[in-house]
Design a protein around this motif. Structure first.
Motif, PDB file in Angstrom:
ATOM      1  N   LYS A 118       4.479  35.844  -3.844  1.00 22.44           N
ATOM      2  CA  LYS A 118       3.298  36.547  -3.351  1.00 22.44           C
ATOM      3  C   LYS A 118       3.654  37.815  -2.581  1.00 22.44           C
ATOM      4  N   ASP A 119       4.890  37.936  -2.158  1.00 20.83           N
ATOM      5  CA  ASP A 119       5.314  39.122  -1.413  1.00 20.83           C
ATOM      6  C   ASP A 119       5.911  40.195  -2.311  1.00 20.83           C
ATOM      7  N   GLU A 120       6.046  39.877  -3.604  1.00 20.73           N
ATOM      8  CA  GLU A 120       6.642  40.840  -4.523  1.00 20.73           C
ATOM      9  C   GLU A 120       5.601  41.862  -4.985  1.00 20.73           C
ATOM     10  N   TYR A 121       6.100  43.005  -5.476  1.00 18.37           N
ATOM     11  CA  TYR A 121       5.224  43.993  -6.097  1.00 18.37           C
ATOM     12  C   TYR A 121       4.768  43.476  -7.458  1.00 18.37           C
ATOM     13  N   THR A 122       3.698  44.036  -7.953  1.00 19.69           N
ATOM     14  CA  THR A 122       3.114  43.572  -9.214  1.00 19.69           C
ATOM     15  C   THR A 122       4.119  43.646 -10.352  1.00 19.69           C
ATOM     16  N   GLN A 123       4.886  44.727 -10.411  1.00 16.53           N
ATOM     17  CA  GLN A 123       5.868  44.886 -11.470  1.00 16.53           C
ATOM     18  C   GLN A 123       6.865  43.728 -11.465  1.00 16.53           C
ATOM     19  N   THR A 124       7.327  43.358 -10.291  1.00 22.82           N
ATOM     20  CA  THR A 124       8.282  42.254 -10.180  1.00 22.82           C
ATOM     21  C   THR A 124       7.615  40.925 -10.517  1.00 22.82           C
ATOM     22  N   GLN A 125       6.372  40.734 -10.099  1.00 21.10           N
ATOM     23  CA  GLN A 125       5.663  39.487 -10.403  1.00 21.10           C
ATOM     24  C   GLN A 125       5.510  39.280 -11.912  1.00 21.10           C
ATOM     25  N   LEU A 126       5.165  40.322 -12.615  1.00 19.36           N
ATOM     26  CA  LEU A 126       5.009  40.197 -14.065  1.00 19.36           C
ATOM     27  C   LEU A 126       6.332  39.843 -14.729  1.00 19.36           C
ATOM     28  N   ALA A 127       7.411  40.515 -14.312  1.00 20.90           N
ATOM     29  CA  ALA A 127       8.725  40.212 -14.879  1.00 20.90           C
ATOM     30  C   ALA A 127       9.153  38.792 -14.546  1.00 20.90           C
ATOM     31  N   LEU A 128       8.863  38.338 -13.334  1.00 19.33           N
ATOM     32  CA  LEU A 128       9.258  36.994 -12.914  1.00 19.33           C
ATOM     33  C   LEU A 128       8.497  35.931 -13.693  1.00 19.33           C
TER      34      LEU A 128
END
Length: 747
Positions: free
Chosen positions: A480-490
């Motif tokens: 939840k603390d990540e940026y959107t770009q990182t969330q999608l990749a994760l």
């Protein structure tokens, strides 16, 4: 008080009571003086005030009285004043017509030219009635200076009254001047006709025929630099045959040695326009002669240097070997402005070859130790682009990148990992041995692009990384603390990991899908729903989609333009279009440039990243969408960190209601907490069975068809979808129909 003191005070009071005389009064008094020298001095002071921006239009009648003079210097000043203020006094301006007509017949050619130029510059409709006769006479004047001045005046008359200009034969007379014996007259005629052609294309004012073509070539070497640019621009519009193209190139090549950079680029543009019509040997000769001139432009001041570099970029895209042996010229200097350095880096990558790679890598590695963070990132990126471009030299480039990673400089490490991701895409399953070293740099990564790149590498090569599950678990803990770009990749990486190691990642994928489906970001939430549906339908199908082996190609040379656009821009070398790398129509509206901000925005061309060939349209690859700028989910308005438990329950209940299931039954075990997430089981088959309740959803478009619609992009389609929308509301039980429509649209 004495009598003398009283008289002195009385005189002072009387002088103080008089009205103050302003500058205008003094100038007017001088303009009507009986002395010629005083009148000339006042005229000079009037022009000086006008030049400084002061309004001296009130002196128009007084200045006009001084128009009849034999002093050429004074006459020039008066004419200059009339041109500036004629619109303010159109009626009084007509009083000067007789003087203009008389001056157009003066024995002195300077006076004749001055008169016809002034009449053309006075933008008053009433002046048009008196202009034709003097103009017709000066177009046939014996003096070349008068004829070239009259040629420009025809264009001004066309702007005032196009119909009169055509009907009275001035356009035809101007076209006849293209065959004039004087090169300056020909150059001015070309400029005037080009301006008329731009304003009124239907007139075909500047129609270059074989006869005109010969006349232009004859005048090319004898006129000024401005005239040469005009003639060279006209020669580009001529559709020559093979023999004429050879003749044009031979006559234009000497212009490569001209001192003016604009003349050089105009000559290059003409040669490039005719290059395909000459033999291969002649083509090589022309390109060989062109190279030294282009190299000379790099020693110009920074502003000219930048324009030259942008034009050289276009030339290298069309003729890659034109500067093959001149890569050292483009090495950056310590005092180069940033915009020049960036262009030089791009050109160095374009010139990179096996023969000069070691020299180039040493230079780029040196740049990586600079203090300019943006320049360092670009230099590191250039090393990776060389690896992608040159297959045989990829290993050497990777070794340099690994050396840079060992420096432990945060932004160097991050940019290195981002470009290594692209290298892995370009050469799959070739350099996996460096993955442990990349994973060891996870603590230095705080940039969302770098974190997303490392997560992609872990998910793509999860079967080769022993602790892949632990690494991704570390990332998911702070999802939840990540940026959107990182969330999608994760999210995509976890699904890949589950499909490759199903027995040990069931808990991780359940927690990931649960967390992603509860976020406020609609893109992340909907993607989680899509993955959920894939896993519940058929694990084999999910594996075929998410783990697709065929991915869009990637090329190391960025900024490559489409062939059609490249051909168009090559004809516009040394213009603003060649600097923006965009057609003039994108930043010029109705013949007038737009604002600087609008022009820059419209001129940005999207590179065909992904290695699209020059023949393909410039469609951006889904793998290269930029998701930077989105704040972490926990920092967005209504972020997931502050969601109430009741909202979570409503969202998950709505999800299962949408798929035809609820907490009381239907297909799969549900956790005791009522969250709607299937409980953990011991095998991958149990997990797929837990999703069996989702199979009851009736979808009009088959999953296979939806997969084929994305050209087999597989996991990269999900991993790099468009930028997310901010502040999307969470789904509620009252929005079931809209949620169903959204899901159907996505799948």
């Amino acid at each position: 008080m004495t009598m003398a003191t009283r008289v002195a005070r009385a005189v002072q009071n009387q002088l103080a009571a008089r009205p103050a005389k302003g500058e205008t009064f003094e100038l007017r008094r001088g303009l009507v003086s009986q002395y010629a020298w005083e009148r000339k001095d006042s005229i000079q002071r009037t022009i000086a005030a006008m030049t400084l921006g002061k309004d001296v239009s009130a002196l128009f009648p007084d200045v006009l009285k001084n128009i009849a003079t034999h002093d050429i210097a004074q006459k020039k000043l008066v004419y200059l004043y009339l041109m500036n203020y004629a619109r303010a006094y159109p009626d009084l301006c007509i009083l000067a017509v007789n003087t203009f007509v008389q001056d157009s017949q003066d024995p002195n050619p300077l006076v004749r030219a001055l008169a016809i130029r002034t009449m053309g510059c006075i933008r008053v409709d009433k002046m048009v009635d008196y202009l034709p006769e003097p103009l017709r006479r000066t177009l046939k004047d014996d003096s070349p200076y008068v004829r070239k001045t009259a040629a420009v005046c025809v264009a001004k008359l066309f702007d005032l009254n196009a119909e009169l200009c055509v009907e009275d034969g001035f356009l035809e007379a101007l076209q006849n001047l293209l065959h004039d014996s004087n090169a300056s007259v020909v150059a001015n005629a070309v400029s005037a006709l080009a301006e008329i052609q731009e304003v009124a294309p239907d007139t075909q004012a500047l129609l270059v025929t074989s006869e005109v073509f010969a006349a232009l070539l004859s005048a090319l070497n004898e006129c000024s630099e401005w005239g040469r640019i005009a003639i060279l621009s006209a020669l580009k519009t001529y559709d020559s045959n093979d023999e004429e193209a050879k003749h044009i190139c031979e006559r234009v090549v000497p212009q490569f040695q001209h001192a003016n950079a604009s003349v050089v680029m105009a000559a290059v543009s003409v040669v490039m326009h005719n290059l395909l019509k000459v033999s291969s040997d002649q083509r090589k000769t022309m390109l060989k002669k062109m190279a030294p001139s282009l190299v000379t432009l790099i020693s110009s001041p920074p502003e000219l240097q930048y324009v030259a570099l942008r034009n050289i970029n276009l030339l290298l895209q069309q003729q890659p070997d034109i500067l093959a042996g001149e890569i050292r010229v483009f090495f950056c200097k310590y005092n180069d402005p940033p915009y020049v350095k960036n262009e030089k880096l791009a050109i160095m990558v374009m010139l990179a070859q096996e023969s000069n790679l070691d020299q180039l890598l040493a230079e780029l590695k040196e740049y990586a130790s600079e203090i300019d963070m943006d320049f360092v990132r670009r230099a590191v990126r250039a090393i990776g682009q060389c690896a992608i471009k040159l297959d045989e030299a990829a290993e050497r480039c990777i070794n340099v990148l690994l050396e840079l990673i060992n420096t432990r400089v945060a932004y160097v490490v991050q940019e290195s990992i981002v470009i290594i991701k692209d290298i892995f895409r370009r050469y799959p399953h070739r350099y996996e041995s460096i993955i442990p070293q990349l994973c060891g740099s996870v603590d230095e990564l705080d940039d969302p692009s770098a974190r997303g790149a490392l997560i992609w590498i872990i998910g793509e090569y999860a079967e080769r990384i022993d602790n892949a599950t632990a690494l991704l678990t570390t990332f998911t803990d702070g999802f939840k603390d990540e940026y959107t770009q990182t969330q999608l990749a994760l999210l995509t990486a976890v699904i890949k990991l589950f499909l490759k190691k199903p027995t040990e990642t069931q808990t991780l994928v359940q927690r990931m899908l649960q967390t992603a489906s509860q976020t406020d970001n609609s893109d992340i939430r909907d993607r989680a729903f899509i993955y959920w549906r894939l896993l519940s339908s058929d694990v084999a199908t999910a594996r075929a989609v998410v783990l697709a082996t065929e991915k869009p190609p990637i090329d190391g040379v960025t900024g490559r333009l489409r062939a059609q656009l490249l051909d168009e821009l090559t004809t516009e070398l040394s213009s603003i279009a060649s600097v923006y790398h965009a057609p003039a129509s994108t930043f010029v509206v109705g013949g007038k440039p737009t604002s600087a901000a609008d022009a820059a925005s419209a001129a940005r061309t999207r590179p065909t990243a992904g290695g699209n060939s020059a023949d393909q349209p410039a469609v951006e690859n889904l793998l290269d969408f930029d998701l930077d700028g989105a704040a972490p989910a926990s920092l967005q308005q209504g972020g997931g960190a502050d969601v109430a438990p009741a909202d979570v329950k409503n969202a998950m209940d709505d999800l299962f209601d949408l798929f035809g299931n609820n907490n009381n039954g239907g297909g799969g075990d549900v956790s005791a907490g009522g969250s709607g997430v299937p409980a953990s089981s011991s095998t991958a088959a149990d997990l797929a069975g837990g999703f069996a309740a989702l199979q009851n959803l009736s979808i009009s478009t088959p999953l296979a068809a939806a997969t084929a619609a994305h050209n087999g992009a597989g996991d990269d389609f999900f991993a790099d979808m468009g930028a997310p929308s901010q502040n999307q509301p969470k789904p509620t039980t009252n929005a079931k129909s809209s949620a169903t429509n959204d899901m159907l649209d996505l799948i």
